[in-house]
Design a protein around this motif. Sequence first.
Motif, mmCIF file in Angstrom:
data_model
loop_
_atom_site.group_PDB
_atom_site.id
_atom_site.type_symbol
_atom_site.label_atom_id
_atom_site.label_comp_id
_atom_site.label_asym_id
_atom_site.label_seq_id
_atom_site.Cartn_x
_atom_site.Cartn_y
_atom_site.Cartn_z
ATOM 1 N N GLU C 253 1.412 3.049 -3.399
ATOM 2 C CA GLU C 253 2.176 1.615 -3.828
ATOM 3 C C GLU C 253 2.624 0.940 -2.525
ATOM 4 O O GLU C 253 3.276 1.719 -1.716
ATOM 5 C CB GLU C 253 3.204 1.652 -4.796
ATOM 6 C CG GLU C 253 4.414 2.491 -4.712
ATOM 7 C CD GLU C 253 5.535 2.644 -5.819
ATOM 8 O OE1 GLU C 253 5.929 1.343 -5.861
ATOM 9 O OE2 GLU C 253 5.688 3.349 -6.403
ATOM 10 N N TYR C 254 2.604 -0.482 -2.499
ATOM 11 C CA TYR C 254 2.903 -0.822 -1.391
ATOM 12 C C TYR C 254 3.392 -2.189 -1.678
ATOM 13 O O TYR C 254 2.888 -3.127 -2.226
ATOM 14 C CB TYR C 254 1.491 -1.293 -0.509
ATOM 15 C CG TYR C 254 2.004 -1.889 1.031
ATOM 16 C CD1 TYR C 254 2.887 -1.129 2.089
ATOM 17 C CD2 TYR C 254 1.500 -2.916 1.296
ATOM 18 C CE1 TYR C 254 3.106 -1.754 3.040
ATOM 19 C CE2 TYR C 254 1.825 -3.799 2.560
ATOM 20 C CZ TYR C 254 2.667 -2.754 3.317
ATOM 21 O OH TYR C 254 2.597 -3.575 4.573
ATOM 22 N N LYS C 255 4.755 -2.321 -1.423
ATOM 23 C CA LYS C 255 5.464 -3.373 -1.657
ATOM 24 C C LYS C 255 5.296 -4.126 -3.070
ATOM 25 O O LYS C 255 5.156 -5.200 -3.356
ATOM 26 C CB LYS C 255 5.042 -4.827 -0.611
ATOM 27 C CG LYS C 255 5.344 -4.335 0.656
ATOM 28 C CD LYS C 255 5.070 -5.377 1.763
ATOM 29 C CE LYS C 255 5.395 -4.912 3.117
ATOM 30 N NZ LYS C 255 5.053 -5.827 4.364
ATOM 31 N N LYS C 261 2.223 -10.536 -7.682
ATOM 32 C CA LYS C 261 0.912 -10.416 -7.861
ATOM 33 C C LYS C 261 0.738 -9.276 -7.191
ATOM 34 O O LYS C 261 0.901 -9.149 -6.076
ATOM 35 C CB LYS C 261 0.003 -11.689 -6.988
ATOM 36 C CG LYS C 261 0.362 -13.028 -7.686
ATOM 37 C CD LYS C 261 -0.637 -14.258 -6.773
ATOM 38 C CE LYS C 261 -0.307 -15.398 -7.561
ATOM 39 N NZ LYS C 261 -1.418 -16.261 -7.116
ATOM 40 N N VAL C 262 0.064 -8.480 -7.792
ATOM 41 C CA VAL C 262 -0.274 -7.086 -7.466
ATOM 42 C C VAL C 262 -1.798 -7.013 -7.236
ATOM 43 O O VAL C 262 -2.690 -7.105 -8.356
ATOM 44 C CB VAL C 262 0.378 -6.030 -8.247
ATOM 45 C CG1 VAL C 262 -0.012 -4.613 -7.860
ATOM 46 C CG2 VAL C 262 1.927 -6.095 -8.223
ATOM 47 N N ILE C 263 -2.365 -6.455 -6.133
ATOM 48 C CA ILE C 263 -3.660 -5.918 -6.081
ATOM 49 C C ILE C 263 -3.953 -4.664 -6.526
ATOM 50 O O ILE C 263 -3.060 -3.752 -6.141
ATOM 51 C CB ILE C 263 -4.020 -6.243 -4.598
ATOM 52 C CG1 ILE C 263 -4.049 -7.876 -4.050
ATOM 53 C CG2 ILE C 263 -5.344 -5.723 -4.217
ATOM 54 C CD1 ILE C 263 -4.435 -7.894 -2.390
ATOM 55 N N VAL C 264 -4.698 -4.235 -7.211
ATOM 56 C CA VAL C 264 -4.857 -3.063 -7.561
ATOM 57 C C VAL C 264 -6.373 -2.802 -7.415
ATOM 58 O O VAL C 264 -7.630 -3.044 -7.585
ATOM 59 C CB VAL C 264 -5.124 -2.669 -9.019
ATOM 60 C CG1 VAL C 264 -5.067 -1.343 -9.608
ATOM 61 C CG2 VAL C 264 -3.525 -3.180 -9.646
ATOM 62 N N THR C 265 -6.662 -1.634 -6.427
ATOM 63 C CA THR C 265 -7.998 -1.355 -5.986
ATOM 64 C C THR C 265 -7.993 0.204 -5.235
ATOM 65 O O THR C 265 -7.086 0.707 -5.588
ATOM 66 C CB THR C 265 -8.500 -2.231 -4.901
ATOM 67 O OG1 THR C 265 -9.825 -1.999 -4.496
ATOM 68 C CG2 THR C 265 -7.681 -2.169 -3.417
ATOM 69 N N MET C 266 -9.310 0.419 -4.793
ATOM 70 C CA MET C 266 -9.261 1.804 -4.408
ATOM 71 C C MET C 266 -10.320 2.162 -3.234
ATOM 72 O O MET C 266 -11.001 1.075 -3.051
ATOM 73 C CB MET C 266 -9.521 2.886 -5.458
ATOM 74 C CG MET C 266 -10.651 2.640 -6.418
ATOM 75 S SD MET C 266 -10.541 3.727 -7.684
ATOM 76 C CE MET C 266 -12.222 3.528 -8.464
ATOM 77 N N VAL C 285 3.980 -15.803 -0.278
ATOM 78 C CA VAL C 285 3.099 -15.207 -1.774
ATOM 79 C C VAL C 285 3.607 -13.702 -1.727
ATOM 80 O O VAL C 285 3.526 -12.900 -1.047
ATOM 81 C CB VAL C 285 1.698 -15.049 -1.840
ATOM 82 C CG1 VAL C 285 1.480 -14.618 -3.096
ATOM 83 C CG2 VAL C 285 1.101 -16.464 -1.384
ATOM 84 N N LYS C 286 4.284 -13.678 -2.908
ATOM 85 C CA LYS C 286 5.221 -12.188 -3.269
ATOM 86 C C LYS C 286 3.918 -11.311 -3.811
ATOM 87 O O LYS C 286 3.803 -11.091 -4.967
ATOM 88 C CB LYS C 286 6.153 -12.221 -4.309
ATOM 89 C CG LYS C 286 7.341 -12.793 -3.830
ATOM 90 C CD LYS C 286 8.574 -12.498 -4.741
ATOM 91 C CE LYS C 286 9.964 -12.705 -3.871
ATOM 92 N NZ LYS C 286 11.042 -12.530 -5.059
ATOM 93 N N ALA C 287 3.363 -10.739 -2.856
ATOM 94 C CA ALA C 287 1.895 -9.873 -3.191
ATOM 95 C C ALA C 287 2.576 -8.545 -2.931
ATOM 96 O O ALA C 287 3.289 -8.010 -2.265
ATOM 97 C CB ALA C 287 0.957 -10.131 -2.238
#
Lengths: 286, 306, 376
Positions: C253-255, C261-266, C285-287
């Motif tokens: 996890e990062y920040k 807004k959370v990016i989920v990927t791999m 932008v609170k990403a």
Amino acid sequence: MLISIRFHGRGGQGAVTASKLLAQTASEMGYYSQSMPFFGAERRGAPVISFTRISDEPIYEMSQVYHPNIVVVLDPVIMKVVDVFRGVKEGGWIVANTTKKPDEFVFGQEYLNIVAVDATGIAIKNDLLVAGMPVVNTPMLGALLRADIPLNIEVLEGIVARKFGKEGKKNVKAISEAYEFAEVKLIHGSGKRRYPKKQKIKVEFPISTPAEGVAGKTKLWRDFRPEINYDKCNDCLNCWLHCPESAIRLNDRVEIDYDYCKGCLVCAAVCPKKAITSEREVFADV
Amino acid sequence: MKISEMEREEYVLPGNTACQGCPSTVALRTVLKALEGNAVLVIPACCTSVYMGPFPHSAIGVPVFNTAFASAAATASGIKASFELQGKDTEVVVWAGDGGTYDIGLQALSGAAERGEDILFICYNNEMYSNTGIQRSGATPYGAWTTTTWKGKREHKKDVSELMLSHGIPYVATASVGYLRDLYEKVKRAREIRGFRYLEILAPCPPGWRFPMDKTIRMGKLAVESGMWILFESINGEFRFTGVSKSIAEGRRKMKSLEEYLLSQGRFSHLKPEDIAEIRKYVVKKWEKLARLEGEVDAAIAKFYV
Amino acid sequence: MYEVEILTGNETAAYAAMNSNVRVVAAYPITPATPVVETISKLVESGKMLAKFIRVESEHSAMAACIGASAAGSRAFTATSSHGLAYMHEMLHWATNARTPIVMAVANRAIGPGWNIWADLGDSLSQRDTGWMQFYCSNNQEIYDTIAMAYKLAENRKVLLPAMVCYDGFVLSHTAMPVELTEFGDFLHEYEPVWKLDAEKPFTHGNILPPEEFAELRHNVQKSHDRALKLMHKVEEEFYELYGRRTPLILEEYKVEDAEKVIVTMGAIGSEAKVAVDSLREKRVKAGLVRLRCFRPFPEKQLKELLEDKKIYVFDRAISPGSGGPLYQELKAALASTPIKRITPRIVGIGGIDVTKRTFERALFERKIWIKEVIS
């Protein structure tokens, strides 16, 4: 109305065909029907089951029949290895190919109707033989119609006559004879149904250990029983070498293991001294 | 070898689920006796996967690894590699039907043969897919009825034993359940050779070929006596006919008529004379081809048929 | 300290196999995984890697040979990609039920036609039901460490499952970066199987399994996945204590904590996404980012805890036609019971389209699900 029928037979005896013919008969009489074979991993000779459902409404059940109204037993030997009475509803029907009388049947229900018929005898009499083996599935359908089932024998006979070509006539005759000669009687049972609890098996790995009798005592597959005439036997061991079942043991002399011999008679065929003869197997204790 | 000198231990145990008169059980029984049980069997989908019976027991008394249909020779290669690392000299034996050899298993077989894997690949060939209920295979002969060739197959079989000869492997042989002692001796000889070895056993199947179940052995002999099935052995490229086929090749024995062999089986009962003539042509060609491999034997054997 | 070499992802996988004391390798070349095969061949022939290398004639046979070797008691390895992986499909199932703890490197690539040799996770994601554990990497050190950790998990008595270690074709497979070539002798001992083929012990493996017993076996496979998930932290810790590297197995996890807004990927794009998060943060932008490492077993609980109150953007470099992105599907299912404000799918990088930090930035503010161009 939903009538469930379970057929017990042995691979190659035509239990599946019988169950289909029955479904077709019902269908031609305007009922809904279903014929469902259960395929295990067995080969010819092993116990098999098949199911038929007949109803005046559409049939949605796709599972096997566990509580049949009627059970048809194509082979008397089956009763030794399979509990053919299992799950049969009170007051249900057992239609059995047997030389026994209905009174001789013992079961755990309070009451069952027994239809006893010597279908093997009828098949032999009508020359219904394939490779020397009596074909009992059609006469057994004749006997089945004596049970509480709203099907007409003429419709069944019509289907058989149509489907069996030149064999049709003999089959039709066997059907009507079985219908006519079947003995029907309501029998009182013990009323104590007992089902053995199934042991839960751990399967961490798909690993099995070697054992004799993975298919049970396969002697029950035997229609012919080989006998060694030790006076003629010259101990050449050809029967031992060629036995496909490993059912000839080597002790002081060759010995047939009658628990497992399936009666293929390869031993008799390869014996140079013609010291192995065969006769029809009769299991006295069945 | 005398029968009395053969291994007595049984590795195919009685009470299995094979059909009565099964040619595969009797062949496997003989093979495992010849290996004295020092073998691991790799078995792709075939009748044997079924007749060994269901979990938690098995009718086979040596270690068995069941594998997917197309992959027997490859699975065996992996097992052998591991055994070599562990310094074990256990024979890794593939036991496959003609489907797992001629058809779906051919690629893996050819690959393992070319790599020279130290395994013994045995095909028990009943000339059809009997496990799924008698369908045509690449090993089904011309004219044979199966449930996917209701009017008889219109093509000749291919011949994987010849294909294996062309792979240049150190051992290729054919056998028949009609001659179990010959089979036993061939397995013994194969055991003495290292590298990829291929052995094909003709396995007449009573329900599939439609003949009475006591005639399994007889049919195995008749196939050879009539010239339909040819027994041979090729060790390091030295080809020779063996057994009855040798006697036929050397002109010491007359072939039995093809009709006697074909018409004793239900699967050929519909054959017309021209079908039999077509099969005869194929058989003659095959004899000529193999006779040329042996070299010294005159192709005179063809005279019996021409 | 161990040697640090500049290695491509493929070379890294080969060295990881060597240092994990792999004993049997069976593999068939396929772009972009071919260099794994070539490197292993070189290592074996030079005597550096004490293994047998079976140069099989197909991927189906590669997996079959690995299964055979593993069943006979050896640690087995292979590498493939795309069509090769698809061709293995049957044997992937076999390896699972056989309980053979094989580890395989997968250089992710699209499946044709038309021929496309570039990165796309569709090849391994379409094998998600085969019962294999699946790990996705985003740099070469991670490939290296994950292969060893995958063996550690796979061979655990409570797991005994095969595992794929996946990395994007070319993006990682052919990109060189420093990799510390740790020797794993202390972490991974010689493989000691619970059972193995042995002429002295005549058992039959894999014969007919009737319905109830089969269900039992399948249930055990599922339970093994659950246990693997629980063991992952322990394996990470042990690895850290021995080698000083924290290589997460479940997710990174990062920040995320204060993110909206959370990016989920791999995979490799999960690395690029970090840059995107920083860039977005600069723009107020609170990403945040959750980079999933382990797709099977699927860490439902962990993802739920992290993402419960976030606005989620799922970036799939794969498509399950007729449904959507595989990661999107799974995440949506995992979060079904929680009050999610919004979970948005994005399909990026299909067939090797380069994914940049700007791809993420734009995708967060555009409504398009598919991004079918390079945003440079």
